[in-house]
Design a protein around this motif. Structure first.
Motif, PDB file in Angstrom:
ATOM      1  N   GLU A  83       0.887  -1.145   0.013  1.00 30.37           N
ATOM      2  CA  GLU A  83       0.087   0.008  -0.088  1.00 30.37           C
ATOM      3  C   GLU A  83       0.809   1.091   0.081  1.00 30.37           C
ATOM      4  O   GLU A  83       0.908   2.241   0.958  1.00 30.37           O
ATOM      5  N   SER A  84       1.672   1.323  -0.913  1.00 33.21           N
ATOM      6  CA  SER A  84       2.659   2.365  -1.101  1.00 33.21           C
ATOM      7  C   SER A  84       2.135   3.807  -1.073  1.00 33.21           C
ATOM      8  O   SER A  84       2.766   4.877  -0.693  1.00 33.21           O
ATOM      9  N   ASP A  85       1.068   3.883  -1.783  1.00 32.74           N
ATOM     10  CA  ASP A  85       0.426   5.134  -1.348  1.00 32.74           C
ATOM     11  C   ASP A  85       0.147   5.619  -0.027  1.00 32.74           C
ATOM     12  O   ASP A  85       0.215   6.977   0.185  1.00 32.74           O
ATOM     13  N   LYS A  86      -0.270   4.815   0.664  1.00 35.93           N
ATOM     14  CA  LYS A  86      -0.524   5.117   2.239  1.00 35.93           C
ATOM     15  C   LYS A  86       0.608   4.996   3.096  1.00 35.93           C
ATOM     16  O   LYS A  86       0.747   5.723   3.961  1.00 35.93           O
ATOM     17  N   PHE A  87       1.587   3.958   2.838  1.00 36.11           N
ATOM     18  CA  PHE A  87       2.988   3.882   3.555  1.00 36.11           C
ATOM     19  C   PHE A  87       4.014   4.018   2.556  1.00 36.11           C
ATOM     20  O   PHE A  87       4.432   3.157   2.179  1.00 36.11           O
ATOM     21  N   PRO A  88       4.371   5.292   2.013  1.00 34.16           N
ATOM     22  CA  PRO A  88       5.298   5.335   1.068  1.00 34.16           C
ATOM     23  C   PRO A  88       6.680   5.207   1.239  1.00 34.16           C
ATOM     24  O   PRO A  88       7.692   4.674   0.576  1.00 34.16           O
TER      25      PRO A  88
END
Length: 182
Positions: A83-88
């Motif tokens: 979830e790289s948008d949320k946890f970059p």
């Protein structure tokens, strides 16, 4: 890049003993062996700051910078699991336990205690590594395992055979003296 500047800023204004060492191209690889297909990706976009005077060490790795051989695997990694948008970012902030003579070339086996943050979850870790010092450079290397469950990374039962529950992480950072610490 803004995270690198923030890390450097914190070190410069909270530490009084230069020099600091920085690395703007930390290489990290992640590898996971699974029955159907191995997961293997590399990033060279990480940043790190090392303060030899205190032994403090910080890393920040952009999750979406990992490059996979298969674009679909990269897409699933970023969207479904990390979830790289949320946890970059994956981050580590710790301190080397051993005393090192930073002026004497050699390889030093070290243990770094600190907090590893992956997928928005911090976990206290003790990570082994090697500090290599030459007359012109400092390099830090480490290899350690991250368990998906420790960072709340969910693996759906339907793809359980495709993805292992543990990820082998390899880190290598080549440092240079920071101009901000001079």
């Amino acid at each position: 890049m803004k995270h690198f500047i923030a890390i450097l800023f914190c070190f410069v204004f909270t530490q009084s003993q230069p020099p600091l060492y920085t690395c703007r191209s930390v290489t990290t690889t992640i590898f996971s062996e699974a029955p159907l297909e191995n997961i293997d990706a590399t990033s060279t976009k990480g940043v790190s700051v090392l303060n030899p005077a205190t032994g403090e060490l910080q890393f920040s790795i952009p999750i979406n910078s990992y490059q996979f051989q298969k674009s679909l695997m990269q897409e699933h990694f970023n969207e479904n699991y990390m979830e790289s948008d949320k946890f970059p970012f994956a981050r580590f902030k710790g301190k080397i336990n051993e005393k090192i003579d930073w002026k004497t070339p050699g390889n030093y086996q070290v243990t770094v205690n600190g907090d590893l943050e992956v997928h928005g979850v911090k976990q206290a870790r003790s990570i082994n590594g090697t500090v290599s010092i030459t007359n012109s450079s400092v390099t830090v290397q480490s290899k350690f395992t991250v368990l998906c469950k420790d960072h709340h990374i969910d693996i759906p039962k339907i793809v359980f055979k495709n993805i292992a529950e543990s990820i082998q992480v390899t880190v290598k950072a080549n440092y240079t003296p920071s101009t901000a610490s001079k």
